[in-house]
Design an enzyme around this catalytic site. Structure first.
Site, short mmCIF file in Angstrom:
data_model
loop_
_atom_site.label_atom_id
_atom_site.label_comp_id
_atom_site.label_asym_id
_atom_site.label_seq_id
_atom_site.Cartn_x
_atom_site.Cartn_y
_atom_site.Cartn_z
N HIS A 45 -2.97 -8.25 6.72
CA HIS A 45 -3.23 -8.91 8.02
C HIS A 45 -2.29 -10.09 8.27
CE1 HIS A 45 -6.74 -6.54 8.81
NE2 HIS A 45 -7.44 -7.01 7.79
N HIS A 88 -9.31 -1.47 7.72
CA HIS A 88 -8.84 -2.29 8.85
C HIS A 88 -7.35 -2.05 9.08
CE1 HIS A 88 -12.19 -4.59 6.88
NE2 HIS A 88 -12.66 -4.45 8.12
N ASP A 93 -12.34 -0.33 1.30
CA ASP A 93 -13.48 -0.70 2.13
C ASP A 93 -13.88 0.37 3.14
OD1 ASP A 93 -11.04 -1.15 3.26
OD2 ASP A 93 -11.39 -3.24 3.81
#
Lengths: 316, 224
Positions: free
Chosen positions: A127, A166, A253
């Site tokens: 990120h 993500h 995740d």
């Protein structure tokens, strides 16, 4: 069996995120325990962690940001850019060690001393933007490794596969205009998950148009959708791009039992996906693959998922 | 939220005598679909859209001879021959909500923004409203959406905001679905955090009901 490097250092636990934070040092304890219990540690080739040289970090992050990060840790400000990114006085050095260790893994790989590697690092990286810490990430580990492969090792085509649940906004943005780094990500649909980027119409820009590719998975979906989208999107894209080295942003995740997302990938689904990526590395990159830990927060799950991951890299 | 804060100021105008082929080229070059038509004093006299121009174009099934005639006719056609005279306009001090409702009701794509004398100051189009909407939703800030269903009574929103604020999580935006089931509303906070499981667990502990993401909707089509 393959020669698999393993990057781990106790100092990766010095980055403390405070009580209740999911990106906790215990993640690494769990990973190590998982590997020990399966007697896999002895089969891995240790890669040392050393602080990265600043000139490589600066290939991705602005000097102003690096300075701001260092100062925030020195002053013990508690967080950087948002409350998600908890820091302690050791966070900066830990982040530098993680990057340096991954670059050591790259060197060892390119010198032909290992076939592939798994890097159990903290903090994660995908990120992190050029000038901003985001989503528990400070330095973009995989992005710096890709730049290092290009500059230090003259690698013409680097393929990145990011299967954290993500989207890796930082990595995508850094290579958006670079036709020589292919960024592929498979993640929960951005309308339902952080950070809200990585829509399927995002395909890169300028000279890099076509070397960014996103597959989105709807809440509740799992193995079948992953299989379908990887076969539909990733495989043909890499068939054409033919990466010389594959970097993996390995996030655990997306598993059904990890409550960080609504995605229901199974343990077997993870293994299938990693085997498929491993096969691509063998096919195009002479097996050269470096997998770097991103997310994955269930301490109960990590031992098994990492064990399977490493077994696939070892080709046992 | 006044229109003059969101309108496009750099307006490309044409004169009534402008040829329609020239107007067509201008639209293609500037990638726009509406051209206000002004007189020599900059006073609005009409508007011409890409659709007006397309309707004036000859059919593709004409014979060669007919085509030549049509082309001669087009070459001399002017904007004033096809424009909408005295179009609906808005003033800079009308609001974005006005523009949104007018676009919705009148089914037009853009309004010229004119001052009291009728002079063109800008243009407000669906595109400008979309940009404002993307901005209001906070879609370009990293975050994640949650769906919470609450009783349709006073004070529910405060409870949600309090519970989330206790965790120190900043809000990007909050949407409220006007129509949910009888006596219920759905609230969608867009939160600027990656630590979404923490928020979910906290809200559940506080007794809130979270919606399955596959059930989220803001605006349900009327049931047949």
């Amino acid at each position: 069996m393959r020669r698999t490097g393993f990057l781990y250092d106790e100092r990766f636990m010095l980055h403390k995120t405070g009580p209740g934070h999911p990106e906790a040092p215990e993640r690494l304890t769990a990973i190590l325990r998982g590997l020990e219990e399966a007697d896999l540690l002895s089969k891995l080739i240790p890669v040392p962690a050393t602080a990265a040289e600043m000139k490589w970090v600066e290939k991705v992050h602005s000097p102003e940001y690096i300075h701001r990060f260092e100062e925030a840790c020195l002053l013990d400000l508690g967080e950087l850019d948002s409350a998600d990114n908890q820091i302690c006085p050791q966070t900066y050095e830990t982040a530098l060690l993680a990057v340096g260790g991954i670059l050591n893994a790259v060197d060892t790989l390119m010198e032909g001393k290992i076939d592939n590697a798994f890097c159990a690092v903290r903090p994660p990286g995908h990120h992190a933007e050029m000038k901003e810490a985001l989503g528990f990430c400070f330095f973009n580990n995989v992005a710096i490794a890709a730049r290092y492969l290009q500059i230090r090792w003259n690698v013409g085509r680097v393929g990145i596969v990011d299967f954290d649940v993500h989207h890796g906004n930082g990595t995508q943005h850094i290579f958006e205009e670079d036709p020589n780094v292919f960024y592929y990500s498979i993640h929960e649909h951005p309308s339902f998950a952080y950070p809200g980027t990585g829509r399927e119409f995002e395909k890169g820009s300028g000279p890099g148009l076509g070397t960014t590719l996103n597959s989105t998975i709807l809440p509740g979906q799992g193995d079948e959708e992953y299989r379908r989208k990887i076969m539909r999107d990733l495989i043909p894209a890499f068939d054409e791009f033919m990466p010389e080295v594959i970097l993996v942003s390995a996030g655990f995740d997306a598993h059904a039992a990890d409550d960080m997302s609504d995605i229901k990938l199974s343990t077997e689904g993870y293994s299938w996906m990693v085997k498929r990526i491993f096969r691509m590395a063998v096919q195009y990159a002479d097996g050269r693959l470096i997998s770097v830990l991103e997310g994955g927060y269930s301490l109960d799950l990590l031992p098994e998922l990492i064990r399977n991951h490493v077994r696939i890299l070892l080709d046992l | 939220m006044f229109i003059d804060k969101s309108m496009t100021r750099d307006v490309v105008n044409v004169r009534p005598e402008t040829g329609i082929l020239a107007a067509q080229t201008l639209m293609a070059q500037k990638r726009i679909r509406h051209l206000p038509v002004v007189d020599e004093n900059g006073i609005l006299v009409g508007i011409v859209t890409d659709r007006d121009i397309r309707s004036a174009m000859p059919s593709t099934v004409l014979s060669e001879a007919e085509k030549a005639t049509e082309e001669r006719r087009l070459a001399v056609m002017q904007v004033k021959d096809i424009m909408t005279a005295n179009p609906v306009t808005v003033s800079p001090t009308q609001t974005l909500e006005d523009a949104l409702l007018m676009i919705h009701k009148l089914k037009v794509g853009a309004f010229p923004v004119v001052d009291a004398q009728g002079k063109v100051e800008g243009i407000i189009s669906v595109r400008d409203l979309m940009r404002a909407f993307v901005n209001v939703l906070g879609l370009e800030e990293p975050g994640a959406l949650l769906g919470i269903v609450v009783e349709n009574k006073l004070g529910q929103m405060k409870k949600i905001v309090d519970a989330i604020s206790e965790l120190g999580v900043p809000f990007g935006s909050i949407l409220v679905s006007r129509v949910w089931e009888e006596g219920k509303r759905a609230v969608f906070p867009y939160l600027l955090t990656s630590n979404i499981s923490k928020v979910k667990n906290h809200l559940r502990e506080r007794g809130f009901t979270l919606l399955d993401p596959m059930e989220w909707y803001l605006d349900q089509l009327p049931k047949r």
